[in-house]
Design an enzyme around this catalytic site. Structure first.
Site, short mmCIF file in Angstrom:
data_model
loop_
_atom_site.label_atom_id
_atom_site.label_comp_id
_atom_site.label_asym_id
_atom_site.label_seq_id
_atom_site.Cartn_x
_atom_site.Cartn_y
_atom_site.Cartn_z
N TYR A 132 -1.24 -0.74 10.22
CA TYR A 132 -1.39 -1.05 8.79
C TYR A 132 -0.13 -0.68 8.01
O TYR A 132 0.36 -1.46 7.20
CB TYR A 132 -2.61 -0.30 8.27
N ALA B 235 2.88 -0.34 9.13
CA ALA B 235 3.98 -1.25 9.51
C ALA B 235 3.88 -2.54 8.72
O ALA B 235 4.88 -3.04 8.17
CB ALA B 235 3.91 -1.54 11.01
N LYS C 14 2.37 -3.08 5.86
CA LYS C 14 2.54 -2.89 4.42
C LYS C 14 3.98 -2.52 4.05
O LYS C 14 4.44 -2.86 2.96
CB LYS C 14 1.56 -1.83 3.91
N SER D 48 0.85 -1.20 0.00
CA SER D 48 0.00 0.00 0.00
C SER D 48 0.88 1.24 0.00
O SER D 48 2.03 1.19 0.49
CB SER D 48 -0.87 0.01 1.26
P1 NAD Z 1 -11.64 -5.68 1.17
O1 NAD Z 1 -11.89 -5.44 2.61
O2 NAD Z 1 -12.74 -5.43 0.19
O3 NAD Z 1 -11.14 -7.19 0.93
C1 NAD Z 1 -10.24 -7.83 1.80
C2 NAD Z 1 -10.31 -9.33 1.58
O4 NAD Z 1 -9.42 -9.98 2.49
C3 NAD Z 1 -11.71 -9.90 1.86
O5 NAD Z 1 -12.01 -10.86 0.90
C4 NAD Z 1 -11.55 -10.53 3.24
O6 NAD Z 1 -12.46 -11.60 3.50
C5 NAD Z 1 -10.12 -11.04 3.13
N1 NAD Z 1 -9.52 -11.38 4.42
C6 NAD Z 1 -9.45 -10.59 5.53
N2 NAD Z 1 -8.85 -11.26 6.52
C7 NAD Z 1 -8.50 -12.48 6.03
C8 NAD Z 1 -7.87 -13.63 6.57
N3 NAD Z 1 -7.43 -13.64 7.84
N4 NAD Z 1 -7.69 -14.71 5.80
C9 NAD Z 1 -8.14 -14.72 4.51
N5 NAD Z 1 -8.74 -13.67 3.94
C10 NAD Z 1 -8.93 -12.56 4.69
O7 NAD Z 1 -10.36 -4.80 0.81
P2 NAD Z 1 -9.66 -4.45 -0.59
O8 NAD Z 1 -9.74 -2.99 -0.75
O9 NAD Z 1 -10.12 -5.34 -1.69
O10 NAD Z 1 -8.14 -4.79 -0.21
C11 NAD Z 1 -7.40 -5.85 -0.75
C12 NAD Z 1 -5.92 -5.63 -0.45
O11 NAD Z 1 -5.48 -4.41 -1.03
C13 NAD Z 1 -5.61 -5.51 1.06
O12 NAD Z 1 -4.37 -6.14 1.33
C14 NAD Z 1 -5.49 -4.01 1.26
O13 NAD Z 1 -4.69 -3.69 2.36
C15 NAD Z 1 -4.85 -3.61 -0.04
N6 NAD Z 1 -5.01 -2.19 -0.37
C16 NAD Z 1 -6.26 -1.67 -0.59
C17 NAD Z 1 -6.37 -0.31 -0.88
C18 NAD Z 1 -7.70 0.35 -1.16
O14 NAD Z 1 -7.72 1.57 -1.34
N7 NAD Z 1 -8.80 -0.38 -1.21
C19 NAD Z 1 -5.23 0.49 -0.95
C20 NAD Z 1 -4.00 -0.07 -0.71
C21 NAD Z 1 -3.89 -1.43 -0.44
#
Ligand code: NAD
Length: 247
Positions: A155, A157, A159, A142
């Protein structure tokens, strides 16, 4: 033989978009999902969407913060599909709060789900890929891990650690033909960012050069490129997908 990709946290959002995109590229898809209430249903639906694109796809329930559940999942994917060619470590959570008020378990949980999971999965999938002498690993970091973000000490830390782990794994696994890269998204529209206040969203939007939030497909396209043959000579890198939010 068709290649197989395993995407963690693929029941919705960015993970589901990556699963669909890799299915379009011809990968057999292992959709990892967490057995939260209703979440398994979403994972099954994503697997069904991938099958509709003409590839085999199955849902694998596992909490990726559990070392043992990750070991079992990698074994089950190998038994089901015969190989594991691409791993996308996408599962992630937030539990935001200012550092001086953050509870210990709030910190530990985010580290376990976002960071330790990447160790768990790279360890078991990496061992399998080393035997295959090929593989692609993409870790979803991220911008918070690169630049920091107030209210997200846990978070950011996790990432930032993922970036160090990506570079280390790239060095360890490179000699066996395995590439390891990270994708660092900025602000992408998903359940994770929906919860932020409109005021905060407007503040962030004002800092994005392209003037719009990212779509889940924007991250999926970057991850798919790093999983493809075109990226064979790219390893240990961080591909930032943020519309110019931070440069
Ligand atoms: P989201 O909350 O829609 O999806 C997260 C997914 O992770 C879900 O399917 C959830 O069930 C799953 N999950 C959570 N804990 C889990 C576990 N212990 N075991 C297995 N699965 C688990 O979020 P998103 O926006 O789709 O994020 C996906 C990734 O992208 C994450 O790593 C997030 O940190 C990263 N990210 C997102 C953004 C953003 O702006 N949305 C920005 C930077 C990074």
């Amino acid at each position: 033989m068709a290649k197989t990709a395993l995407i963690t946290g693929a029941s919705r959002g960015i993970g589901a978009a990556i699963a669909r995109r890799l299915a379009k590229d011809g990968f057999q898809i292992a959709v990892n999902c967490l057995d939260e209430r209703n979440r398994d249903e979403q994972g099954l639906a994503v697997a069904e969407e991938c099958r509709a694109l003409g590839v085999q796809a199955e849902c694998f329930i596992a909490d990726v913060s559990s070392h043992e559940q990750c070991r079992q999942m990698v074994e089950a994917v190998k038994a089901q599909f015969g190989s594991l060619d691409a791993l996308v470590n996408n599962a992630g959570i937030t539990a935001d709060g200012l550092m001086v008020r953050m509870k210990e378990d709030q910190y530990d949980k985010v580290i376990a789900v976002n960071q330790k999971s990447v160790f768990n999965m790279m360890k078991f999938a990496g061992a399998l890929m080393m035997r295959q002498r090929s593989g692609r690993i993409v870790n979803i970091s991220s911008v918070a891990g690169v630049f920091g973000n107030a209210g997200q000490v846990n978070y950011s830390a996790s990432k930032a650690a993922i970036i160090g782990m990506t570079k280390t794994a790239a060095k360890e696994l490179g000699p066996r033909g395995i590439t390891v890269n990270a994708v660092a998204p900025g602000f992408i529209k998903s359940d994770m960012t929906d919860v932020l206040s409109d005021e905060l969203k407007q503040k962030i939007l004002a800092q994005i050069s392209l003037g719009t939030f990212g779509e889940i497909e924007d991250v999926a396209n970057a991850a798919a490129f790093l999983c493809s043959d075109q990226a064979r000579y790219i390893t240990g890198q961080v591909l930032v997908v943020n519309g110019g939010l931070m440069m």
